[in-house]
Scaffold this motif. Structure first.
Motif, mmCIF file in Angstrom:
data_model
loop_
_atom_site.group_PDB
_atom_site.id
_atom_site.type_symbol
_atom_site.label_atom_id
_atom_site.label_comp_id
_atom_site.label_asym_id
_atom_site.label_seq_id
_atom_site.Cartn_x
_atom_site.Cartn_y
_atom_site.Cartn_z
ATOM 1 N N VAL A 222 0.847 -1.193 0.000
ATOM 2 C CA VAL A 222 0.000 0.000 0.000
ATOM 3 C C VAL A 222 0.886 1.248 0.000
ATOM 4 N N TRP A 223 1.958 1.162 0.721
ATOM 5 C CA TRP A 223 2.861 2.314 0.810
ATOM 6 C C TRP A 223 3.630 2.515 -0.491
ATOM 7 N N HIS A 224 4.190 1.438 -0.982
ATOM 8 C CA HIS A 224 5.079 1.578 -2.123
ATOM 9 C C HIS A 224 4.376 1.516 -3.462
ATOM 10 N N ARG A 225 3.292 0.813 -3.528
ATOM 11 C CA ARG A 225 2.596 0.726 -4.805
ATOM 12 C C ARG A 225 1.095 0.983 -4.628
ATOM 13 N N PRO A 226 0.717 2.200 -4.279
ATOM 14 C CA PRO A 226 -0.714 2.507 -4.125
ATOM 15 C C PRO A 226 -1.442 2.266 -5.435
ATOM 16 N N ARG A 227 -2.583 1.631 -5.352
ATOM 17 C CA ARG A 227 -3.287 1.241 -6.570
ATOM 18 C C ARG A 227 -3.982 2.419 -7.223
ATOM 19 N N THR A 228 -4.340 3.416 -6.429
ATOM 20 C CA THR A 228 -5.032 4.569 -7.010
ATOM 21 C C THR A 228 -4.464 5.843 -6.402
ATOM 22 N N ARG A 229 -4.779 6.960 -7.034
ATOM 23 C CA ARG A 229 -4.296 8.249 -6.528
ATOM 24 C C ARG A 229 -4.886 8.529 -5.146
ATOM 25 N N HIS A 230 -6.079 8.010 -4.904
ATOM 26 C CA HIS A 230 -6.680 8.261 -3.597
ATOM 27 C C HIS A 230 -5.949 7.534 -2.487
ATOM 28 N N VAL A 231 -5.594 6.283 -2.785
ATOM 29 C CA VAL A 231 -4.815 5.543 -1.800
ATOM 30 C C VAL A 231 -3.494 6.267 -1.560
ATOM 31 N N LEU A 261 1.449 12.684 -11.757
ATOM 32 C CA LEU A 261 2.644 12.086 -11.176
ATOM 33 C C LEU A 261 2.622 12.274 -9.675
ATOM 34 N N GLY A 262 3.047 11.244 -8.956
ATOM 35 C CA GLY A 262 3.045 11.330 -7.505
ATOM 36 C C GLY A 262 4.425 11.074 -6.940
ATOM 37 N N VAL A 263 4.741 11.751 -5.863
ATOM 38 C CA VAL A 263 5.983 11.484 -5.156
ATOM 39 C C VAL A 263 5.749 11.702 -3.670
ATOM 40 N N ARG A 264 6.235 10.789 -2.855
ATOM 41 C CA ARG A 264 6.059 10.924 -1.424
ATOM 42 C C ARG A 264 6.966 12.025 -0.890
ATOM 43 N N PRO A 265 6.538 12.780 0.081
ATOM 44 C CA PRO A 265 7.372 13.857 0.644
ATOM 45 C C PRO A 265 8.732 13.338 1.070
ATOM 46 N N ALA A 326 14.094 11.182 -7.472
ATOM 47 C CA ALA A 326 14.600 10.055 -8.241
ATOM 48 C C ALA A 326 13.447 9.433 -9.014
ATOM 49 N N GLU A 327 13.696 9.012 -10.198
ATOM 50 C CA GLU A 327 12.628 8.497 -11.054
ATOM 51 C C GLU A 327 11.958 7.260 -10.470
ATOM 52 N N GLU A 328 12.761 6.429 -9.782
ATOM 53 C CA GLU A 328 12.142 5.221 -9.223
ATOM 54 C C GLU A 328 11.158 5.557 -8.130
ATOM 55 N N HIS A 329 11.172 6.788 -7.659
ATOM 56 C CA HIS A 329 10.220 7.189 -6.626
ATOM 57 C C HIS A 329 8.999 7.872 -7.184
ATOM 58 N N LEU A 330 8.916 7.964 -8.484
ATOM 59 C CA LEU A 330 7.740 8.590 -9.088
ATOM 60 C C LEU A 330 6.656 7.549 -9.344
ATOM 61 N N HIS A 331 5.432 7.961 -9.083
ATOM 62 C CA HIS A 331 4.278 7.105 -9.361
ATOM 63 C C HIS A 331 3.445 7.818 -10.396
ATOM 64 N N ALA A 332 2.865 7.046 -11.326
ATOM 65 C CA ALA A 332 2.012 7.659 -12.346
ATOM 66 C C ALA A 332 0.594 7.124 -12.213
ATOM 67 N N PHE A 333 -0.382 8.036 -12.273
ATOM 68 C CA PHE A 333 -1.796 7.620 -12.174
ATOM 69 C C PHE A 333 -2.556 8.167 -13.364
ATOM 70 N N ASP A 334 -3.472 7.352 -13.857
ATOM 71 C CA ASP A 334 -4.294 7.769 -14.984
ATOM 72 C C ASP A 334 -5.128 8.968 -14.567
ATOM 73 N N LEU A 335 -5.078 10.009 -15.427
ATOM 74 C CA LEU A 335 -5.755 11.247 -15.066
ATOM 75 C C LEU A 335 -7.271 11.047 -14.974
ATOM 76 N N ALA A 345 10.293 -0.212 -17.375
ATOM 77 C CA ALA A 345 11.571 -0.377 -16.692
ATOM 78 C C ALA A 345 12.609 0.563 -17.294
ATOM 79 N N GLY A 346 13.522 1.004 -16.478
ATOM 80 C CA GLY A 346 14.662 1.789 -16.920
ATOM 81 C C GLY A 346 14.323 3.156 -17.445
ATOM 82 N N ALA A 347 13.254 3.730 -16.945
ATOM 83 C CA ALA A 347 12.916 5.089 -17.344
ATOM 84 C C ALA A 347 13.968 6.066 -16.819
ATOM 85 N N GLY A 348 14.138 7.160 -17.496
ATOM 86 C CA GLY A 348 15.212 8.089 -17.142
ATOM 87 C C GLY A 348 14.873 8.939 -15.935
ATOM 88 N N ARG A 349 15.697 9.875 -15.603
ATOM 89 C CA ARG A 349 15.518 10.764 -14.467
ATOM 90 C C ARG A 349 14.589 11.909 -14.835
#
Lengths: 353, 442, 308
Positions: A222-231, A261-265, A326-335, A345-349
């Motif tokens: 739940v913390w690392h891979r929230p399924r939705t933007r609300h979570v 795009l989401g990123v944890r504080p 860091a890119e690995e810390h970015l989350h993307a959610f469908d608008l 995998a291997g997306a850039g910075r």
């Protein structure tokens, strides 16, 4: 192995209010599942549907493989701790704990013995002769726990049992609840709106929003891979920062205009005086110090963003900083749907515009 | 609501005080205002209202403030509490049977001197039997308004229908019982006699007689039989119902329910005698003049009055109310002027026309205002004929209590058939202490 | 004295003044009057304990004490059971519940005198609706149960029953208090019992009644205090203390007759003192019983309502 508790397509409507809109949920035998959600999400309704206190308007509820949808609460073999007032004021602690046994026809002495045993389990054996108004809040909830422990129900239901306690006691009690659960291994559904409680207690967390379950996963997931933007935005203190996909932060490989795009504080790094090439520059608007950490409110290209940084390296309000993620810390959610988009995998910075 | 009333009355009081103070002593406008406390049924109260209005018309400037009580008992309460509260009415109307406690306690203003000095009212204008009842220690304490007595109201149509001769003066108690038996009928008009197997259990549609088991109903019969109800009418210390004369009357009286001519207690609770008579289901009813007004509304049958039956000699009991003036009254002159009107020919005639009273004033009693030819009862004259035989109950302050206490015993005995000796003993025990207290209070 | 206490006293003053002037002083005057012979016409006379000595031998007072106590013993529990029963029946939202609640309240809103007169008609032995109803389907002047119809106004036992019957319909106030108390009970307490599978009887015995106990205690005491006086108007209007001699003569009626009909205010004051003493004894007994039960945990003497 049959599940300890399973719900299929459960709907619950009370008057004009629809509290649950098709809930599917499976709780394993012996599992402690935490139902987490903001107020009004339908958490209590979910418990009441399981307990049978509110009859469901659709779907089925099974306990240990037994379909209990049509059964009355007393026939379901569940026990419940309420947020407040779990005790009858006219009974002593011992009688309160023994209440269920007495209702079910156990004789006074046997019921009292079981009560004493249950009280010992949660450490309130010294309170047996007192009455509820002579107890502190913590003692009351301890007794309420003993009351549900005295029987061996198929499912324990706890409805925000610690909500009325002060912070310190809450932390201590949740540790104890976890310990008792580990000892007894009973199937448990625990409702809370406090995400740190959820994280600390749950084998898994079910995040509920608006009568629907958004995600059921381990606290880590739940913390690392929230399924939705609300979570994402609900879990965490504060929750995840959400910025438009075509805003100051970019993630290659996704369609910038169709995502958020989401990123944890915790994963936002602030650097220097905003002149380095580490990331886009932002202005520090406000700083809240929480002991070791500080929450830094940054205005970044017209968007608000919160970063959690060590307090000793915090910037001052008015400072100009670079914002690095860091890119690995970015989350993307469908608008549109708000659902998580799996990242290539291997997306850039992330880079400045 | 109560508070509003209290405030209003307070305000009225202040206003009244201010007005009185402002006008000075010699031109007191309230001087000719008289307050009069009366009790009675709605039509009696209406009659007093008319009387007050006529008086105000006849003497300009005078006003009468009528205070209406709901019952004779309520009136007693009001008189005593208002005397205690220094707000006594100037005049009140009271039965001689309860007048004793006011006279003995010195609450009344004697009228002997005023009567002697009056230009319009004279002692000889009134029946002496009524005047005597309101005399105490040589003083005329109150002036009687009426002089009623007991009579037998009878349903003339029933007598005609069953060809029973109408009662005549001098008839015996036993005659009345025989008539009552002849007129006790079932729904088909057959006579019903209690104790006879062929009519056992047949519901009675018409009862022969209605009479309430009370000491004041028994008293005239006992007097008629040569006995008395107390040992000494002037200073009574006990009931004397154990004399042979009284025993016989009591026995005859308590016999009535056994022979089934009177309605049972249940029937009485269902419909009282007055209503039963008015409904045509009672052939005879022993009562005073006061029921006449109500009975004049009867349209279904003809009715009349007959004299009370007798044993050895004619006897009857005085029923009389009088106007009394309170000693505390500050408008005694005005009150007397009102009395002079109320007891004059026109004033007394006004009350006589209501039918409910037998006027105490001889000139009005013998006039058409009372005898009312053409209106029932045709034989009103019997109320006047019986006057020479009238006797009064003893004057003792506890008399109302004695009536209540004997009433309870008699009612029980009447409907549940207690043995005569027990009844007499019970009556004595129930009243001995009350007599004692009454004597002590004098 | 602190500011708060001064303010409290200031706010209480109007009430205290009213209490002293309108209740305590008249009560004290009455108690003093009990030692006199007073008719309010002439002056009063000190008679010492004479009135109280006479009380002990007065058949009306003796009968009235018995009647008053038996009325207390029958009417108070019945009224409470009825009020609680109706309140529990009508606390849920359902069709026509509002109408039903209003119907329970209504008799209490009828002026006492009118209420008495109404019952005089209702209890009429032959034409009264109560007996008419009882005799529906009965044969030969008997009721539907085959017994003779009650003689409400002429048989001593039936008359006493009639007075109690009259009292059973004026429970509006008690009903409202129980209803409100029931509505204030926490739903969790019932859900807790429901989860344990408690049936209706167990819920009543183990949840509802214990939780209502503090309120019921107050109501019992209150009804006891009131009922010695409550029997007054019905007996004055409907039975006038009869059937004779004293079947429905209660202390309140004796007091009224002695004071206002016989003008024996001093003696009536002694009767009032007796009434006060009886009430005090009745309440004291109840209080001790309740305290004993509370200490055994049978009733919620110590219980607090939720939130405390």
């Amino acid at each position: 192995m049959t599940a300890g508790l399973s719900l299929h397509g459960v709907h619950l409507t009370r008057g004009a209010v629809t509290a649950l809109r098709g809930v599917d949920l499976v709780v394993d035998r012996g599992e402690l599942l935490v139902v987490l959600g903001p107020s009004g999400a339908g958490k209590s309704s979910l418990l009441r549907a399981i307990a049978g206190l509110d009859p469901v308007t659709g779907g089925t509820v099974k306990i240990g493989g037994r379909d209990v949808t049509g059964l009355r609460p007393g026939q379901r073999n569940v026990s419940m701790v309420f947020q407040s007032y779990s005790l009858l004021p006219h009974l002593t602690v011992a009688d309160n704990i023994a209440f269920g046994h007495r209702i079910r026809g156990a004789d006074r002495r046997a019921a009292a013995a079981r009560a004493a045993q249950a009280a010992a389990t949660v450490g309130c054996q010294d309170l047996l002769t007192r009455r509820p108004h002579q107890l502190s809040g913590g003692e009351r909830q301890r007794v309420a726990l003993a009351r549900v422990l005295v029987r061996e129900p198929d499912v324990f239901l706890l409805d925000e049992p610690l909500a009325n306690l002060d912070a310190g006691l809450r932390t201590r009690m949740r540790t104890e609840i976890r310990a008792v659960h580990d000892r007894l291994g009973a199937t448990t559904v625990y409702v809370t709106h406090d995400q740190s409680e959820a994280m600390a207690l749950g084998d898994r967390i079910a995040v509920l929003r608006d009568g629907r379950i958004e995600q059921v996963d381990t606290p880590d997931e739940v913390w690392h891979r929230p399924r939705t933007r609300h979570v994402a935005s609900f879990v965490g203190a504060p929750g995840m920062n959400l910025l438009p996909g075509d805003g100051p932060l970019r993630l290659p490989g996704v369609q910038a205009s169709a995502v958020e795009l989401g990123v944890r504080p915790e994963h936002v790094r602030l650097g220097g005086d905003g002149t380095t090439r580490d990331g886009p520059p932002g202005d520090v608007e406000r700083v809240e110090v929480l002991g070791e950490d500080a929450l830094v409110h940054v205005r970044l290209g017209g968007h608000a963003l919160i970063a959690r940084v060590p307090a000793r390296t915090r910037p001052a309000p008015g400072d100009r900083v670079t914002v690095g993620v860091a890119e690995e810390h970015l989350h993307a959610f469908d608008l549109v749907t708000g659902e998580r988009i799996p990242l290539p995998a291997g997306a850039g910075r992330a880079a400045a515009r | 609501m109560k508070r509003t009333v209290a405030l209003l009355s307070l305000l009225t009081m202040f206003t009244a005080t201010a007005v009185t103070a402002g006008c000075g002593a010699d031109a007191d406008p309230a001087a000719d205002t008289v307050s009069l406390l009366v009790a009675g049924t709605p039509d009696e109260l209406a009659a007093y209202r008319t009387l007050a209005a006529e008086y105000e018309k006849a003497s300009p400037g005078a006003t009468v403030a009528l205070i209406e009580a709901s019952s004779a008992k309520d009136l007693m309460t009001r008189v005593s509490t208002s005397i205690a509260g220094n707000a006594a009415p100037d005049l009140f109307l009271i039965n001689y049977r309860t007048f004793g406690q006011f006279a003995t306690k010195g609450a009344l203003a004697p009228m002997t001197a005023r009567l002697a000095a009056s230009g319009s009212l004279h002692d000889k204008d009134f029946y002496p039997q009524a005047m005597g009842a309101f005399r105490w220690r040589g003083e005329q304490m109150c002036l009687p308004q009426n002089i009623s007595s007991l009579a037998v109201y009878y349903n003339r149509s029933l007598f005609t229908k069953y060809q029973v001769p109408e009662p005549v003066a001098g008839w015996h108690w036993n005659d009345m019982v025989a008539v009552a038996q002849a007129l006790t009928r079932d729904a088909n008009g057959r006579t019903v006699r209690a104790g006879e197997p062929e009519t056992a259990g047949t519901p009675v549609a018409v009862h022969g007689l209605g009479i309430t088991p009370e000491l004041i109903r028994l008293a005239p019969l006992i007097w008629s039989n040569g006995g008395d109800i107390v040992d000494d009418p002037n200073a009574p210390t006990r009931l004397t119902l154990d004399t042979p004369q009284a025993r016989q009357v009591l026995q005859d009286f308590l016999e009535l329910p056994k022979i089934g001519v009177v309605p049972s207690d249940v029937e009485m609770e269902t419909q009282d005698h007055e209503a039963r008579f008015a409904a045509g289901k009672l052939a005879m009813f022993v009562s005073s003049r006061r029921v006449t007004t109500a009975f004049r509304a009867i349209t279904g049958f003809e009715w009349d009055v007959a004299p009370l039956p007798q044993y050895q000699s004619p006897a009857n009991i005085l029923h009389s109310d009088a106007y009394c003036m309170t000693k505390a009254s500050s408008h005694q002159d005005a009150a007397w002027r009102f009395l002079e009107y109320a007891l004059s020919d026109p004033g007394a005639a006004l009350m006589a026309r209501t039918g409910r009273t037998v006027p105490s004033r001889t000139s009005v009693a013998t006039s058409p205002a009372f005898l009312s030819p053409g209106t029932s009862p045709a034989r009103s004259q019997i109320f006047l004929d019986t006057i020479p035989t009238l006797r009064a109950v003893p004057t003792i302050s506890t008399w109302p209590e004695i009536e209540d206490a004997t009433g309870k015993v008699l009612e029980n005995a009447f409907f549940h058939g207690d043995p005569l000796d027990k009844v007499i003993a019970d009556l004595d025990t129930a009243t001995r202490a009350v007599f004692q207290r009454g004597t002590a209070a004098r | 004295m602190s500011r708060d206490r001064r303010q409290l006293l200031l706010m209480l003053t109007p009430y205290l003044v009213g209490l002293v002037v309108l209740v305590l002083l008249p009560a004290a005057a009455t108690m003093a009057m009990a030692f006199t012979e007073t008719d309010l016409i002439a002056g009063s006379r000190l008679v010492g304990w004479d009135n109280f000595v006479e009380l002990t031998g007065d058949p009306a007072v003796r009968a009235a004490v018995g009647n008053s106590l038996s009325y207390l013993a029958v009417s108070v529990p019945l009224r409470l059971v009825l009020a609680v029963g109706l309140a529990l029946l009508l606390h849920r939202r359902a069709r026509a519940v509002g109408t039903a609640r209003a119907a329970v309240l209504l008799p209490g809103a009828v002026p006492e005198l009118a209420y008495g007169l109404l019952w005089l008609w209702l209890l009429n032995p032959i034409q009264g609706p109560v007996n008419q109803l009882l005799m529906l389907g009965g044969q030969g002047g008997r009721t539907m149960f085959g017994s003779l119809p009650p003689q409400w106004l002429t048989d001593p036992e039936d008359a006493r029953a009639g007075i109690v019957l009259m009292s059973l319909f004026t429970i509006g106030e008690t009903f409202v208090i129980v209803l409100t108390a029931r509505l204030a009970l926490p739903p969790e307490a019932y859900e807790l019992a429901e989860l344990e599978g408690a049936h209706a009887g167990q819920v009543l015995r183990r949840v509802t009644l214990p939780l209502l106990a503090p309120v019921l205690t107050v109501l019992v005491v209150r009804d006891t205090l009131l009922s010695l006086q409550a029997s007054f108007v019905p007996t004055l209007v409907v039975t006038n203390g009869g059937p004779p001699p004293y079947a429905t003569t209660y202390l309140s009626l004796v007091l009224y007759q002695d004071a206002f009909e016989y003008l024996r205010y001093g003696y009536a004051a002694a009767v009032a003192a007796l009434m006060l003493a009886l009430t005090a004894v009745a309440v004291l007994i109840q209080w001790r019983l309740l305290r004993r039960w509370a200490s055994r945990g049978l009733v919620g003497g110590q219980a607090r309502l939720p939130g405390n």
